[in-house]
Scaffold this active site. Structure first.
Site, PDB file in Angstrom:
ATOM      1  CE  LYS A 292     -41.696 -70.506  14.658  1.00 30.77           C
ATOM      2  NZ  LYS A 292     -41.462 -71.055  13.303  1.00 30.77           N
TER       3      LYS A 292
ATOM      4  CE  LYS B 124     -38.013 -73.243  16.789  1.00 28.23           C
ATOM      5  NZ  LYS B 124     -38.561 -73.991  15.630  1.00 28.23           N
TER       6      LYS B 124
ATOM      7  CG  ASN C 143     -40.412 -75.946   9.635  1.00 27.37           C
ATOM      8  OD1 ASN C 143     -41.110 -75.976  10.648  1.00 27.37           O
ATOM      9  ND2 ASN C 143     -39.099 -76.126   9.662  1.00 27.37           N
TER      10      ASN C 143
ATOM     11  CG  ASN D  82     -39.071 -77.362  16.034  1.00 27.92           C
ATOM     12  OD1 ASN D  82     -38.490 -76.521  16.713  1.00 27.92           O
ATOM     13  ND2 ASN D  82     -39.273 -77.201  14.744  1.00 27.92           N
TER      14      ASN D  82
ATOM     15  NE  ARG E  93     -29.203 -75.893  14.625  1.00 29.60           N
ATOM     16  CZ  ARG E  93     -30.284 -75.155  14.497  1.00 29.60           C
ATOM     17  NH1 ARG E  93     -30.454 -74.419  13.420  1.00 29.60           N
ATOM     18  NH2 ARG E  93     -31.206 -75.147  15.446  1.00 29.60           N
TER      19      ARG E  93
ATOM     20  CG  HIS F 119     -38.778 -72.632   8.092  1.00 32.01           C
ATOM     21  ND1 HIS F 119     -37.529 -72.989   7.589  1.00 32.01           N
ATOM     22  CD2 HIS F 119     -38.798 -73.035   9.372  1.00 32.01           C
ATOM     23  CE1 HIS F 119     -36.852 -73.604   8.537  1.00 32.01           C
ATOM     24  NE2 HIS F 119     -37.578 -73.649   9.627  1.00 32.01           N
ATOM     25  CB  SER F 120     -36.579 -67.947   9.446  1.00 32.52           C
ATOM     26  OG  SER F 120     -35.339 -67.690  10.083  1.00 32.52           O
TER      27      SER F 120
ATOM     28  CG  HIS G 228     -33.749 -68.031  13.308  1.00 33.36           C
ATOM     29  ND1 HIS G 228     -34.718 -68.605  12.547  1.00 33.36           N
ATOM     30  CD2 HIS G 228     -33.482 -68.905  14.327  1.00 33.36           C
ATOM     31  CE1 HIS G 228     -35.036 -69.789  13.070  1.00 33.36           C
ATOM     32  NE2 HIS G 228     -34.300 -69.989  14.145  1.00 33.36           N
TER      33      HIS G 228
ATOM     34  CB  THR H 102     -26.903 -85.409  -2.405  1.00 28.37           C
ATOM     35  OG1 THR H 102     -27.303 -85.280  -3.768  1.00 28.37           O
ATOM     36  CG2 THR H 102     -25.412 -85.352  -2.283  1.00 28.37           C
TER      37      THR H 102
END
Lengths: 412, 412
Positions: free
Chosen positions: B180, B182, B258, B212, B391, B309-310, B338, B91
């Site tokens: 912030k 995105k 992040n 990102n 996801r 970070h979230s 978030h 892992t």
């Protein structure tokens, strides 16, 4: 700040004491017959008590007294607050951190007792049941040169045979199987001979040599090459990042330090220069047990080893050292401690080394109890020995050698 | 290991859930209608309970199930043991750390409840009574393209006006005063325009932009120069240490991340290259709350800033974030969350933002209570929406644009 569910500090007491110390030699001189320490006690609104211990010289003692009035009314959990407390401008970082550490330890002790948890559980939990310590070998005289000084039965140790004999006694009494020699006392060849004698007497046991920055780079390189493969690590052979870095680069020897890196601000340049491979943590001048965990995190991240430094101390600090060491996975070197040299203690049940290790206490708090009669005795000693209130190894040496001055380093 | 005075973990339960998520856009695609999370519950020998939350994709869920059987019988305080647990080979570090974090948080919650202390007090003590969060602005569609997806009343935000309107609603509802956006969704000029519109609408408020890693170095430099003096920081404009370092060197813009630094092993090279000036901590993939404190220590030592970070999360993680943030003196940036986007929660009293801040709970443990009916509902959703268990923002995007593929970065 609001704090529910947490007791408030109602009282903080600072008591200066003197503890008896044998005539242990180092590069600066010799330990005085008595050395000062500061004992901190706190009491909470619901009657929980906690103790801490730190250096006792006037700068530390005076600041501790200021802290003692500042922390009254603060919540017990505020280790962070104590640690980051914005105290008296002008005091050095080392003094501030050392004083804060005694209050932080006392807070953690009291908090642990308040909630019924051992201190290690307040630091994230132990990862081992015992913490290993090393035998701290010193060149020493048979006795202090002053008639009224405390006596000890260890005898003199001024040559390889004396050091081996001392090491054997440490092993017989406490089971230590790792040895550190405080060097910088005699010409390097004599100290090399002592290490070789230890290696012959205790094959395959970890050995360390610490001349406290007493050597030049060239001398350090010569000693490191001479003892190649014999030492677990060489501690502070020379002063400063540049010198340490050069010694490591030229010899590959693992260098430990409690002099080249003593505060977080000194880490980046020293690590970048590969000046140290093992940092000797000391919860006193690094600022407490949480700060020691912080130091461990930085060392882990940068692939630098961690071991533990000791100055002359009593059982309160030894308990604190053992708790924090038990929570740091990568603290795999035996920790230093002066403890066996000091027969005084101020806890009711002094620690017992078994196989060179101390068991990690699971009792609430530090798992120790202050011995008030001993505290009173040692405080009374402080009241009556004013010249000993500042540690001064050079002054102690002058009793034997009136011409002695602290040598300018490097000495060799 | 022996542990007196500390309860033992008797039961550990892992529950996968799906939480509703609006159609929020990013460089990879769009959030799916439901996103997976893993809820961890532990119960001790004396009946204390604790909860934790982490990512829910199969790799995380499966490892969490292995952990759940491994931790039974372990002492509650063994945050360190959980953190360093030698788990399933193969892992990834991120998966291991993220799963361990949920168990560590649950242990701290239960330990706090067992002894009557808030989690922050188990981390050294809070240094502030409130923790500030920032408004997390997203380009978004009015609704998901699938008919049975959950609806929201935020409307579309696909241009500067839409983003300003969204920001105003965040401020009206929650009092946020830090924003912030995105990015990485539209060509950089459109996102520059959105930031300029925010700066005009909210003068002197801290603004951040996070594509990102969607931009090349040249594009990043162009955006940084164009928004010089407008941004509090630019987050992950481009991927990798070399690129981030070049963007900072050429523009002087403060870079947060992040993505470039997500684990301790990535710190030394990134810090040495001045690739990041602010690390966005995330207690999930950094390995827990103690690990977040460790990260803070490393950043403090190296003069690098710390923010938070979230990812999509519920109230358990928000409570954990708030506790640890309250203990870190230098965490002075508003934290990301978030949270306002997810109307689901599984705690009985969801958090309330006041003036953009959350009060730090002084109740025992995390200060939250699991809502079992909600947990059952969201688990039932997981049982019945198999395609949502991983996801996949690109898959969600393909519902609207069948030709969509995750763009190879840099996109611009």
């Amino acid at each position: 700040m609001s704090y529910e569910n947490v007791p408030v500090i109602r009282r903080a007491t600072v008591t200066p004491i003197l503890i008896a110390d044998p005539p242990l030699l180092n590069v600066q001189g010799v330990h005085q017959p008595y050395t000062p320490r500061t004992i901190v006690e706190i009491e909470t609104s619901d009657g929980a008590t906690g103790v801490g211990e730190t250096y006792g010289d006037p700068a530390f003692l005076n600041l501790a007294r200021e802290f003692a009035s500042d922390v009254v009314g603060q919540p017990l959990t505020a280790a962070n607050v104590v640690r980051w407390h914005n105290v008296v401008p002008g005091t050095s970082e080392k003094v501030r951190a050392s004083v804060a550490s005694a209050f932080e330890v006392a807070c953690l002790d009291a908090l642990g007792k308040h909630v019924g948890l051992p201190v290690h559980a307040l630091l994230g939990g132990k990862v081992r049941d015992t913490v290993e310590y090393s035998a701290y070998l010193f060149y020493k005289w048979e006795s202090h040169p002053s008639a009224d000084a405390p006596a000890d039965d260890w005898g003199a140790a001024l040559d390889p045979d004396g050091i081996v004999k001392q090491a054997r006694r440490f092993t017989d009494l406490y089971g230590f199987s790792s040895y550190k020699l405080k060097g910088g006392v005699f010409p390097p060849e004599e100290e090399i001979a002592a290490i070789r004698a230890l290696a012959a007497a205790f094959p395959d046991r970890p050995l360390r040599l610490d001349p406290n920055g007493g050597w030049s780079v060239e001398t350090s390189v010569r000693v490191a090459e001479s003892l190649s493969g014999v030492l677990e690590y060489l501690e502070d052979p020379t002063l400063g990042v540049a010198g340490m870095s050069e010694v490591h680069r030229r010899t590959g020897v693992i260098l430990a330090t409690n002099m080249c890196v003593t505060a977080f601000s000194e880490i980046p340049s020293a690590f970048a220069a590969s000046a140290v491979q093992v940092v000797l943590s000391d919860h006193h001048y690094w600022g407490g047990l949480l700060a020691t965990r912080d130091l461990a995190a930085v060392c882990r991240t940068y692939g630098v080893g961690l071991s533990m430094h000791s100055n002359t101390h009593l059982g309160i600090s030894l308990a604190a050292m053992t708790h924090v060491a038990s929570t740091v996975p990568e603290l795999l070197y035996a920790c230093d401690t002066h403890r066996p040299w000091q027969t005084d203690d101020i806890i009711t049940t002094p620690h017992t080394f078994v196989d060179g290790c101390l068991a990690v206490s699971d009792a609430p708090g530090l798992g120790i109890e202050l011995d008030r009669s001993q505290l009173a005795l040692l405080h009374d000693r402080w009241l009556h020995h004013e010249p000993m209130r500042s540690r001064d190894d050079a002054a102690a040496m002058r009793l034997a050698d009136p011409s002695w001055q602290s040598p300018s380093l490097p000495r060799w």
